[in-house]
Design an enzyme around this catalytic site. Structure first.
Site, PDB file in Angstrom:
ATOM      1  N   GLY A 151       0.820  -1.207   0.000  1.00  0.00           N
ATOM      2  CA  GLY A 151       0.000   0.000   0.000  1.00  0.00           C
ATOM      3  C   GLY A 151       0.854   1.256   0.000  1.00  0.00           C
ATOM      4  O   GLY A 151       0.508   2.255  -0.630  1.00  0.00           O
ATOM      5  N   ASP A 185       0.275  -0.110  13.081  1.00  0.00           N
ATOM      6  CA  ASP A 185       0.643  -1.412  12.492  1.00  0.00           C
ATOM      7  C   ASP A 185       0.894  -2.484  13.554  1.00  0.00           C
ATOM      8  O   ASP A 185       1.118  -3.646  13.217  1.00  0.00           O
ATOM      9  CB  ASP A 185       1.914  -1.255  11.642  1.00  0.00           C
TER      10      ASP A 185
HETATM   11  C1  S3P Z   1       2.684   3.838   6.356  1.00  0.00           C
HETATM   12  C2  S3P Z   1       1.586   4.426   6.936  1.00  0.00           C
HETATM   13  C3  S3P Z   1       0.516   3.665   7.606  1.00  0.00           C
HETATM   14  C4  S3P Z   1       0.970   2.245   7.925  1.00  0.00           C
HETATM   15  C5  S3P Z   1       1.666   1.594   6.773  1.00  0.00           C
HETATM   16  C6  S3P Z   1       2.899   2.376   6.384  1.00  0.00           C
HETATM   17  C7  S3P Z   1       3.688   4.692   5.685  1.00  0.00           C
HETATM   18  O1  S3P Z   1      -0.611   3.593   6.746  1.00  0.00           O
HETATM   19  O2  S3P Z   1      -0.149   1.473   8.312  1.00  0.00           O
HETATM   20  O3  S3P Z   1       2.061   0.273   7.102  1.00  0.00           O
HETATM   21  O4  S3P Z   1       4.796   4.194   5.391  1.00  0.00           O
HETATM   22  O5  S3P Z   1       3.380   5.864   5.452  1.00  0.00           O
HETATM   23  P1  S3P Z   1      -1.772   4.699   6.764  1.00  0.00           P
HETATM   24  O6  S3P Z   1      -1.232   5.935   6.224  1.00  0.00           O
HETATM   25  O7  S3P Z   1      -2.844   4.101   5.897  1.00  0.00           O
HETATM   26  O8  S3P Z   1      -2.202   4.800   8.201  1.00  0.00           O
END
Ligand code: S3P
Length: 433
Positions: free
Chosen positions: A94, A314
């Protein structure tokens, strides 16, 4: 499909270094690629998610090599990326998809971002909406991947109040802001990880942070900057919980990132009575590090303070295992975001805990867990191919009198490729079958 067989463990000891921080690793590749000059990165997380980011930038013409354990990025400058020959496939990641969308929305070429089955079910409207406001043209599959991003769209800076606390959305917009006319500002409803802001500054790009608002001006340059990636507190969390729930543990985790936007897991475990000592505090490249000593503790159930949720976002699968071994009831609320991570982490953890005989009540935005004794599992635990679910239930084996089988653990290598090796090194008994 690979499964874990996790056998009960008696005691945990030893000194280990967890792999590099995933968030910082992604950002080092992204910023190194669009900087001018050569960036050397040491301690990069060599997991599948970061490899997806590396491959994506390679296919946009960036030369990224490994030399003596370091990653060498020949940055092409903010306007130097080339049209990739094929859609960019970022697997389970993601962070790759959401952050890269900000950069791709401003390129002169069209691009497409795709992901695996889990990522293809995750919401992208949170970035599509503000990027569209900035002038980007993005089509999606009903707000989910794949994302088709049109080139040649001149972006303009916006001031955006994020409806959810998300570092990925904030980072996406700041990266788009580098290419936009004027100022881009993002306000967050609660503090989220600030690695993008820290690293942009390290690359000589000015970012103003005032309370909950981060602003930058477009059309600047990034200058190459060497980066040492600290250990990932999100990976350390599994061993922090492991040692806390073990009846006989004394372990040390070296050089872990303790950026205050990431340390919610320490606060939550300490509120539960965990015995965690931090020492040797130091700073490298704008990020704070410390060594952790964790010893066994009698944990108690708590109401998790809502302000700690984004700072431990996380780590909840691991924290739920701690709660299942604690005396009394633990309640989490205000954590609806957990439902749209690599899996629905509220439901999937509740199902797994029930398989171990632990009572829990699923809430719309959280969970209530009633600590207890694990019973003989009523079947294999289903990880839903979520790396953090797999590792959390592996840790649960420390308090089990029976073997625990966890199904579908292949994605552990997205964030913690040597998890099994380090777990066995400190005294867990974990096999991949
Ligand atoms: C992350 C932000 C978080 C986290 C993901 C990594 C990042 O997500 O859960 O594992 O590297 O910016 P969200 O922005 O959806 O909270």
């Amino acid at each position: 499909m690979t499964n874990f067989i996790a056998k009960p463990a008696n005691s945990l000891s030893g000194n280990v270094k967890v792999p590099g921080d995933k968030s910082i690793s992604h950002r080092s590749i992204m910023l190194g690629s669009i900087a001018r000059g050569v960036t050397e990165v040491s301690g990069l997380l060599e997991g599948d998610d970061v490899t997806s980011t590396i491959e994506a930038f390679r296919s946009m013409g960036v030369d990224i090599k490994r030399n003596n354990g370091k990653i060498i990025i020949n940055g092409v400058g903010v306007d130097g990326l080339k049209k990739p020959a094929k859609p960019l496939y970022v697997g389970n990641s993601g962070t790759s998809m959401r952050l890269m969308s900000g950069i791709l929305a401003a390129q002169s070429f069209d691009s497409e971002l795709r992901g695996d089955e889990s990522l293809s079910g995750r919401p992208m409207d949170r970035i599509i909406k503000p990027l569209t406001e900035m002038g980007a043209t993005i089509t999606s599959n009903d707000s989910k991947p794949p994302l088709k991003i049109s080139g040649n769209q001149q972006l303009k800076g916006i001031s955006y109040d994020m409806p959810i606390a998300s570092a990925q959305v904030k980072s996406c917009l700041l990266l788009a802001g580098i290419y936009a006319e004027g100022n881009t500002c993002v306000s967050e409803p609660a503090p989220t990880r600030n690695h993008t802001e820290n690293m942009l500054r390290g690359f000589g790009y000015k970012v103003n942070t005032k309370e909950n608002k981060m602003c930058l001006s477009g059309h600047g340059e990034l200058k190459a900057n060497n980066i040492e990636v600290p250990g990932d507190i999100s990976s350390a969390a599994f061993f922090m919980v492991a040692a806390s729930i073990s009846k006989n543990a004394d372990i040390t985790l070296n050089s872990v990132n303790v950026n205050p936007t990431r340390t919610g897991v320490i606060d939550i475990l300490r509120l539960m009575g965990a015995n965690i000592e931090l020492s040797n505090h130091r700073e490298i490249g704008g990020e704070l590090l410390a060594d952790f000593r964790i010893q066994s503790a009698e944990l108690i159930g708590i109401n998790i303070p809502e302000e700690l949720v984004p700072l431990a976002i996380d780590e909840f699968p691991a924290i739920f295992i701690a709660a299942s071994c604690a005396k009394g009831e633990t309640t989490l609320s205000g954590a609806k975001e957990l439902r749209v991570k690599e899996s629905d982490r509220i439901q999937v953890m509740a199902d797994g805990l029930k398989t171990l005989g632990i009572e829990c009540k699923v809430l719309d935005d959280g969970i209530k867990i009633f600590g207890g004794e694990y019973l003989k599992p009523s079947g294999a635990i289903k990880s839903h191919h979520d790396h953090r679910i797999s590792m959390s239930f592996a840790v649960a084996s420390i308090r089990s009198k029976f073997d625990i089988e966890i199904e579908g653990v292949d994605n552990v290598k997205t964030s913690f490729p040597n998890f099994v090796e380090l777990a066995n090194y400190i005294g867990m008994d974990l096999q991949e079958v």
